[in-house]
Design an enzyme around this catalytic site. Sequence first.
Site, PDB file in Angstrom:
ATOM      1  N   ASP A 105       5.950 -19.570-130.220  1.00 12.67           N
ATOM      2  CA  ASP A 105       6.611 -19.154-128.983  1.00 12.67           C
ATOM      3  C   ASP A 105       7.869 -19.994-128.713  1.00 12.67           C
ATOM      4  O   ASP A 105       7.857 -21.219-128.896  1.00 12.67           O
ATOM      5  CB  ASP A 105       5.604 -19.322-127.832  1.00 12.67           C
ATOM      6  CG  ASP A 105       6.191 -18.948-126.497  1.00 12.67           C
ATOM      7  OD1 ASP A 105       6.593 -17.791-126.326  1.00 12.67           O
ATOM      8  OD2 ASP A 105       6.270 -19.842-125.618  1.00 12.67           O
ATOM      9  N   GLU A 121       9.291 -16.479-132.627  1.00  8.86           N
ATOM     10  CA  GLU A 121       9.896 -15.783-131.488  1.00  8.86           C
ATOM     11  C   GLU A 121      11.270 -16.400-131.259  1.00  8.86           C
ATOM     12  O   GLU A 121      11.399 -17.440-130.623  1.00  8.86           O
ATOM     13  CB  GLU A 121       9.040 -15.917-130.222  1.00  8.86           C
ATOM     14  CG  GLU A 121       9.524 -14.963-129.144  1.00  8.86           C
ATOM     15  CD  GLU A 121       9.623 -15.556-127.744  1.00  8.86           C
ATOM     16  OE1 GLU A 121       9.955 -14.810-126.817  1.00  8.86           O
ATOM     17  OE2 GLU A 121       9.395 -16.770-127.568  1.00  8.86           O
TER      18      GLU A 121
HETATM   19  C1  GLC Z   1       8.366 -16.839-124.443  1.00  8.70           C
HETATM   20  C2  GLC Z   1       7.462 -15.773-123.899  1.00  8.70           C
HETATM   21  C3  GLC Z   1       7.731 -15.574-122.450  1.00  8.70           C
HETATM   22  C4  GLC Z   1       7.530 -16.886-121.726  1.00  8.70           C
HETATM   23  C5  GLC Z   1       8.348 -18.005-122.376  1.00  8.70           C
HETATM   24  C6  GLC Z   1       7.947 -19.347-121.857  1.00  8.70           C
HETATM   25  O1  GLC Z   1       9.694 -16.472-124.410  1.00  8.70           O
HETATM   26  O2  GLC Z   1       7.619 -14.585-124.620  1.00  8.70           O
HETATM   27  O3  GLC Z   1       6.894 -14.590-121.918  1.00  8.70           O
HETATM   28  O4  GLC Z   1       7.899 -16.745-120.393  1.00  8.70           O
HETATM   29  O5  GLC Z   1       8.167 -18.039-123.761  1.00  8.70           O
HETATM   30  O6  GLC Z   1       6.780 -19.808-122.472  1.00  8.70           O
END
Ligand code: GLC
Length: 613
Positions: free
Chosen positions: A253, A295
């Site tokens: 993430d 991500e």
């Molecule tokens: C990522 C997630 C998002 C979240 C962020 C903070 O971007 O996809 O939903 O708010 O991380 O953890």
Amino acid sequence: MSDKTTKQLLDELEWLYMELYGDEDAFLYFMKMLEKNADERRLSLKKLDEVRSGDKDWYQSNKLLGMMLYAQNFGGNLKEVRKNLPYLEECGINYLHLMPLLDSVKGKSDGGYAVADFRKVRPKLGTMEDLEALADACHEKGIALCFDFVLNHTSDEHAWAKAARAGDQGARDRYFFYDSWDIPNKFEQTVPQVFPTTAPGNFTWLDDIQKVVMTTFHNYQWDLNYANPMVFNDMTDNLLYLANRGMDVIRLDAIPYIWKELGTNCRNLPQVHTLVRMMHLACQIVCPGVALLGEVVMEPREVVPYFGPAEKPECDILYNVTTMCTTWHTLATRDVRLLQHQMDQVCHLPEHCFFQNYLRCHDDIGWGLDYAFLGQFGIGEEPHKRYLNDWFTGKWPGSWARGELYNDAESLGDARACGTTASLCGLECGILEALDNKGDASLKRGLACDLMMHAWMFTQTGIPVIYSGDEIGQLNDYSYHDDPSHWDDSRYLHRGKFDFALAEKRFEHGTLQQLMFDGLQKLKNIRGEHDVFRSDAEVYVYYTGDDRVMGLKRQHGDQTLVALFNFSENPAEATIEGAVWRDLLSGRVLPPGDDSGMKVRLSGYAFCWLMKE
Ligand code: GLC
């Protein structure tokens, strides 16, 4: 994997570790941690490692179809998700992304992205044993599981954060603590904001201990300091712990944010790549059957470097974020030229660059487009973002999209859009108009659009991932407006509960749900049956002579496919080379053309998969 290979992996790991941290004790601790996790890996998982070793097809096969869902929205808890696996099998799902379900505190959980304990499932959703049982059940059915690993920050309720608050210096060193605003203010000069309206700024004042702490995301998500090797050691330990629970793909993430340096924008710094490479090496050593999904929601040129070089990979899979938002741009503009440009780049990437494709996920759609390219048509970034947001919120005259804005900070002009695929494609508007006795033309247009968008996703190389509910055209859920813990986060517009009753309508002939569900099934099956959809096929942009029609050509062995998508609501005409073409979807053979080519007429939002005979 041979000993020699493992030795090579270990050598590289040591080299990178020592270069970054120069701390031998910490490295020894890291090695022991790897050993412990390797010992603890269950036999059944080790067998999977062996089967998958050297064969990327387990996550690159064209037979794969993914879905992402929240356990709380899909039955309520992990046990219920397990009970509902037959539905997912019916959908043809063999890759399941479970949204965050580790312990986090209600009211300050950011949808589970503020983790209070990396080794405990949120009690409402079940236990670690339930998660393992679900993983086993999935593996029996040939479903791979993807799991979020939130590593940039912890919740302020995590044990480390609590100890830091209580004054423990070792724990404080795991975060970024400051006695005054001097340094934080310097950071603020160069670091952009992630949530400018819902969580402005990158730091939070802790009144009880009179300190400032770094919080790039929400004020309860404390950034971890990866310059401290113990943070890297313990977080990698957590990653491997989750892998050992039977997770097949680990989603890293918010990965671009994990290294901070004063005077920079604190995104995509070189050290981030070293850290990801080291995590990849750790997985290759302990659990080679696990893939890393990054991500990286960043501007186009920042994304691809996260694959790393072919011989030293970082992430195995990345979200195809630029293609996703460019696709929505194309829908709103009915002009495929930017999408052609984007796909041209994707198609020319090295072989090891493998994406997860999607139309919608749990987050907003940010408009990270190639504005330098759009500039040649006189399209400026700010007015264009405004246009896209107006279109997708239905504000633009004649727009049938129904969405809401996200983080609409007037000063930044950088709002993003939320909404389910169906609502953004016009189905919500169509249903309301039909109920209002205005006829079903708008509904039919929405359905055609929704299916075309999915077909476009299914045509690309990569794992197509459906957002739960999209397979039955589920609409926006406005109830979050009245929910005290979510009302200020419009991403909840598309995070509604899965409507099982509505899903039953997939059995009723002619319903929207049946047409959507069966439409996707058909696409999935055809995609899985033809080698031309394999990930090792050659793919090119196919120019159709009509800026409203996107074309893609796929070639594998002696199979050639031309896929055409009309991104406009009006009929369009594509020109393709003269040959005998059979549409894989309708089975129809097109009337033959000649050397000068042939015309293919496409009604509004129509698409076709033409196979050369
Ligand atoms: C990522 C997630 C998002 C979240 C962020 C903070 O971007 O996809 O939903 O708010 O991380 O953890």
